[in-house]
Scaffold this active site. Structure first.
Site, short mmCIF file in Angstrom:
data_model
loop_
_atom_site.label_atom_id
_atom_site.label_comp_id
_atom_site.label_asym_id
_atom_site.label_seq_id
_atom_site.Cartn_x
_atom_site.Cartn_y
_atom_site.Cartn_z
N ARG A 1 0.94 -1.16 -0.04
CA ARG A 1 -0.12 0.11 -0.15
C ARG A 1 0.97 1.18 -0.07
NH1 ARG A 1 -2.64 -4.01 2.94
NH2 ARG A 1 -1.23 -3.15 4.78
N GLU B 1 6.08 -9.69 15.04
CA GLU B 1 5.45 -10.25 16.32
C GLU B 1 6.07 -11.50 16.77
OE1 GLU B 1 1.26 -9.50 16.44
OE2 GLU B 1 0.99 -10.13 18.56
P1 AMP Z 1 4.84 -1.88 11.42
O1 AMP Z 1 5.80 -2.54 11.12
O2 AMP Z 1 4.31 -2.83 12.86
O3 AMP Z 1 4.84 -0.53 11.76
O4 AMP Z 1 3.66 -2.20 10.52
C1 AMP Z 1 3.33 -1.35 9.41
C2 AMP Z 1 3.19 -2.02 8.17
O5 AMP Z 1 2.15 -3.22 8.26
C3 AMP Z 1 2.43 -1.39 7.13
O6 AMP Z 1 2.95 -1.45 5.75
C4 AMP Z 1 0.68 -1.38 7.15
O7 AMP Z 1 0.27 -1.42 6.04
C5 AMP Z 1 0.73 -2.70 8.00
N1 AMP Z 1 0.06 -2.72 9.26
C6 AMP Z 1 0.31 -3.03 10.54
N2 AMP Z 1 -0.83 -3.00 11.39
C7 AMP Z 1 -1.75 -2.51 10.67
C8 AMP Z 1 -3.22 -2.30 10.97
N3 AMP Z 1 -3.32 -2.51 12.35
N4 AMP Z 1 -3.95 -1.97 10.07
C9 AMP Z 1 -3.51 -1.84 8.76
N5 AMP Z 1 -2.20 -1.99 8.19
C10 AMP Z 1 -1.38 -2.40 9.20
#
Ligand code: AMP
Length: 171
Positions: A59, A96
């Site tokens: 995205r 995670e």
């Molecule tokens: P992070 O590495 O945890 O910051 O996760 C970011 C990536 O995971 C981004 O590319 C988001 O598109 C996706 N992502 C993580 N959590 C969510 C969520 N609750 N809703 C939508 N996309 C998420």
């Protein structure tokens, strides 16, 4: 901005139980909201001499490409392993459960180019941290990391060692 926030759809328990997935497709498909979101983000960087916008799979490609076009910048792709055709640099990052990898073409950035990193959403910050590491490896000058959405309670920006973060819509 409140109107834009209302266009984001919550999907409980996707992709797994306990996660509330922020579905931005309902904002992207609204022509006025999409333009407003991209224009507001782009206006922040219009005088920052951005050479390249990095879009993070997948995205982030939508946000990154639209921003790059508005800024008159090039767009480059940070992708999951095995997708980029030329020689790449890789970085491993924590999820995670377990780890994942991201790649960038090794010649995507020239040293000193001004780079804006873009993704749809920052949650724990692991994905953007990995992308920062890739841009740093190529000696790009990271101007900021820009997001449509920030999940503030996950404190992702604290993971980024002071690299500036901007998000349009905070939850
Ligand atoms: P992070 O590495 O945890 O910051 O996760 C970011 C990536 O995971 C981004 O590319 C988001 O598109 C996706 N992502 C993580 N959590 C969510 C969520 N609750 N809703 C939508 N996309 C998420």
């Amino acid at each position: 901005m409140e109107r834009l926030k209302k266009l984001i759809r919550d999907i409980p328990d996707f992709p797994k139980e306990g996660i509330i997935f922020k579905d931005i497709t309902t904002l992207l498909s609204d022509k006025r909201a999409f333009a407003r979101a991209i224009d507001t983000l782009a206006n922040r960087y219009i005088d920052r001499k951005i050479d390249l916008v990095v879009g993070i799979e997948s995205r982030g490609f939508v946000i990154g490409a639209a921003l790059a076009y508005r800024l008159g910048a090039g767009v480059i792709l940070v992708r999951k392993p095995g997708k980029l055709p030329y020689k790449t640099h890789k970085t491993v990052y924590e999820l995670e459960y377990g780890t994942d990898q991201l790649e960038i073409h090794e010649d995507a950035i020239s040293p000193g180019q001004n780079v804006l990193i873009a993704d749809d959403l920052i949650a724990t910050g692991g994905t953007v941290k990995a992308s920062i590491d890739l841009v740093k490896k190529l000696k790009g000058n990271i101007v900021e990391c820009a997001f449509l959405v920030e999940l503030e309670f996950l404190k992702g920006r604290e993971k980024l060692n002071g690299y500036p973060v901007y998000s349009l819509l905070k939850f």
